[in-house]
Design a protein around this motif. Structure first.
Motif, short mmCIF file in Angstrom:
data_model
loop_
_atom_site.label_atom_id
_atom_site.label_comp_id
_atom_site.label_asym_id
_atom_site.label_seq_id
_atom_site.Cartn_x
_atom_site.Cartn_y
_atom_site.Cartn_z
N THR A 1 0.18 6.95 24.36
CA THR A 1 -0.73 7.58 24.99
C THR A 1 -1.35 6.86 26.36
O THR A 1 -1.54 5.70 26.37
N LEU A 2 -1.04 7.55 27.41
CA LEU A 2 -1.58 6.92 28.72
C LEU A 2 -2.95 7.93 29.04
O LEU A 2 -2.83 9.00 29.25
N GLN A 3 -4.16 7.07 29.26
CA GLN A 3 -5.34 7.89 29.62
C GLN A 3 -5.35 7.58 31.20
O GLN A 3 -5.49 6.71 31.79
N VAL A 4 -5.40 8.64 31.89
CA VAL A 4 -5.62 8.80 33.33
C VAL A 4 -7.10 9.72 33.70
O VAL A 4 -6.84 10.90 33.63
N ASP A 5 -7.84 9.19 34.33
CA ASP A 5 -8.91 10.26 34.86
C ASP A 5 -9.47 10.90 33.82
O ASP A 5 -9.84 12.04 34.01
N VAL B 1 -0.64 3.98 20.21
CA VAL B 1 -1.39 3.05 21.15
C VAL B 1 -1.56 3.73 22.18
O VAL B 1 -0.72 4.61 22.82
N ALA B 2 -2.71 3.39 22.87
CA ALA B 2 -3.11 4.03 24.25
C ALA B 2 -3.73 2.76 25.01
O ALA B 2 -4.16 1.93 24.92
N ILE B 3 -3.16 3.07 26.38
CA ILE B 3 -3.47 2.30 27.60
C ILE B 3 -3.96 3.09 28.37
O ILE B 3 -3.93 4.30 28.81
N LYS B 4 -4.79 2.64 29.35
CA LYS B 4 -5.62 3.24 30.71
C LYS B 4 -4.66 2.95 31.64
O LYS B 4 -4.24 1.60 32.00
N ALA B 5 -4.78 3.87 32.64
CA ALA B 5 -4.34 3.86 34.13
C ALA B 5 -5.24 4.15 34.97
O ALA B 5 -5.83 5.18 34.61
N GLU B 6 -5.26 3.74 36.25
CA GLU B 6 -5.95 4.40 37.35
C GLU B 6 -5.11 4.88 38.60
O GLU B 6 -3.96 4.44 38.79
N VAL B 7 -5.49 5.91 38.88
CA VAL B 7 -4.98 6.67 40.31
C VAL B 7 -4.84 5.81 41.37
O VAL B 7 -6.08 5.21 41.63
N ARG B 8 -3.78 5.45 41.98
CA ARG B 8 -3.80 4.62 43.46
C ARG B 8 -4.09 5.43 44.32
O ARG B 8 -3.87 6.66 44.52
N VAL C 1 -0.02 5.65 39.86
CA VAL C 1 -0.88 5.16 39.18
C VAL C 1 -0.71 3.67 39.37
O VAL C 1 0.36 3.35 39.73
N LYS C 2 -1.68 2.85 38.54
CA LYS C 2 -1.52 1.45 38.44
C LYS C 2 -2.12 1.29 37.13
O LYS C 2 -3.25 1.88 36.64
N ILE C 3 -1.43 0.15 36.39
CA ILE C 3 -2.02 -0.32 35.09
C ILE C 3 -2.12 -1.69 35.01
O ILE C 3 -1.14 -2.38 35.64
N LEU C 4 -3.12 -2.25 34.29
CA LEU C 4 -3.12 -3.78 34.04
C LEU C 4 -1.90 -4.22 33.57
O LEU C 4 -1.45 -3.80 32.57
N ALA C 5 -1.35 -5.20 34.21
CA ALA C 5 -0.27 -5.99 33.91
C ALA C 5 -0.27 -6.65 32.38
O ALA C 5 0.76 -6.38 31.68
N LEU C 6 -1.22 -7.16 32.05
CA LEU C 6 -1.44 -7.92 30.80
C LEU C 6 -1.29 -6.84 29.67
O LEU C 6 -0.67 -7.04 28.88
N GLU C 7 -2.14 -5.67 29.79
CA GLU C 7 -2.13 -4.74 29.07
C GLU C 7 -0.84 -4.02 28.60
O GLU C 7 -0.48 -3.81 27.49
N LEU C 8 -0.21 -3.77 29.70
CA LEU C 8 1.16 -3.00 29.62
C LEU C 8 2.20 -3.89 28.97
O LEU C 8 2.65 -3.76 28.11
N ARG D 1 -0.54 -8.79 43.01
CA ARG D 1 -1.24 -10.00 43.03
C ARG D 1 -2.68 -10.02 42.17
O ARG D 1 -3.38 -10.94 41.93
N GLU D 2 -3.20 -8.70 42.14
CA GLU D 2 -4.46 -8.33 41.79
C GLU D 2 -4.43 -8.22 40.08
O GLU D 2 -5.41 -7.83 39.62
N GLY D 3 -3.25 -8.44 39.49
CA GLY D 3 -2.95 -8.10 38.26
C GLY D 3 -2.76 -6.83 37.52
O GLY D 3 -2.58 -6.59 36.42
N TRP D 4 -2.22 -5.96 38.60
CA TRP D 4 -1.88 -4.75 38.23
C TRP D 4 -0.23 -4.42 38.31
O TRP D 4 0.30 -5.18 39.05
N VAL D 5 0.32 -3.47 37.87
CA VAL D 5 1.52 -2.86 37.85
C VAL D 5 1.47 -1.60 38.34
O VAL D 5 1.01 -0.74 38.05
N PRO D 6 2.23 -1.34 39.63
CA PRO D 6 2.32 0.03 40.16
C PRO D 6 3.26 0.79 39.42
O PRO D 6 4.21 0.27 38.79
N ALA D 7 2.85 2.07 39.12
CA ALA D 7 3.73 2.87 38.04
C ALA D 7 3.65 4.17 38.76
O ALA D 7 2.64 4.82 39.46
N VAL D 8 4.34 5.07 38.11
CA VAL D 8 4.29 6.65 38.34
C VAL D 8 4.40 7.65 36.86
O VAL D 8 5.18 7.05 36.21
#
Length: 207
Positions: free
Chosen positions: A61-65, A2-9, A40-47, A22-29
């Motif tokens: 798999t974590l997809q970042v940049d 399974v692969a999920i996307k993350a964005e650099v914070r 990074v941050k990941i959409l809470a619903l997807e995670l 509050r915006e629907g993300w989960v802070p992560a490292v």
């Protein structure tokens, strides 16, 4: 996997974890030999969907940049009441190297007599990431009071090493819970009162 996307914070994101949630993300490292430390941050619903579909000891798999990293959940923080994910730590893994992790034990069926109780809730193992079982299932059908399931009785998949003594107990079948001493006494007293109420009242002596 399974692969999920993350964005650099951003630098601003680091100081506003509550706003991120509050915006629907989960802070992560994300950390590891190749990636270093990425905030990074990941959409809470997807995670949440990914972790509902598999246990936290299974790689994904974590997809970042535009890059992909094979990871496992190293630590997960949840809200104590609501259960939602507050923060996650992901550890980069090498799919060609064995890793040490734990696998939960689950029970199915019902003993013939007694109640099955988990003595150990998980088992420590080592294997390649692709060989990690999601759980070790034990069928308790037909067991009786006093029966035990040992580590050697578990159905361990091939190429998985267990780091426990093979004679260690993982499940025990116990008698049903006995009534407390106080409740037994109270029940006996109630029965005595009931018997006395049923007894005939003696007639008064004639003068």
């Amino acid at each position: 996997m399974v692969a999920i996307k993350a964005e650099v914070r951003t630098a601003q994101d680091k100081t506003t974890a509550k706003a991120i949630r509050r915006e629907g993300w989960v802070p992560a490292v994300l950390y590891g030999t190749d990636v270093g430390n990425k905030v990074v941050k990941i959409l809470a619903l997807e995670l949440d969907q990914v972790l509902r579909a598999q246990t936290t000891n299974v790689p994904f798999t974590l997809q970042v940049d535009g890059n992909e990293y094979n990871v496992m959940v190293y630590e997960l923080q949840r809200h104590p009441v609501q259960g939602r994910i507050l923060h996650a730590d992901f550890k980069q893994i090498d799919m060609k190297e064995k890793i040490h992790t734990s696998v939960p034990i689950t029970m199915t069926g019902d003993p013939e007599l007694g109640a099955a109780t988990l003595v150990r809730h998980s088992v420590e193992i080592s294997c390649l990431p692709t060989n990690i079982p999601a759980t070790l299932t034990v069928d308790t059908d037909g067991l009786h009071i006093g029966d035990v399931v040992l580590v050697k009785d578990l159905q361990i998949p091939p190429n998985v090493d267990v780091h426990l003594d093979e004679l260690e107990v993982v499940i025990s079948v116990l008698p049903p819970k006995a009534k407390s001493h106080e409740s037994i006494e109270a029940q006996q007293s109630a029965m005595e009162v009931a018997e006395q109420a049923k007894a005939p009242v003696p007639e008064a002596e004639k003068v």
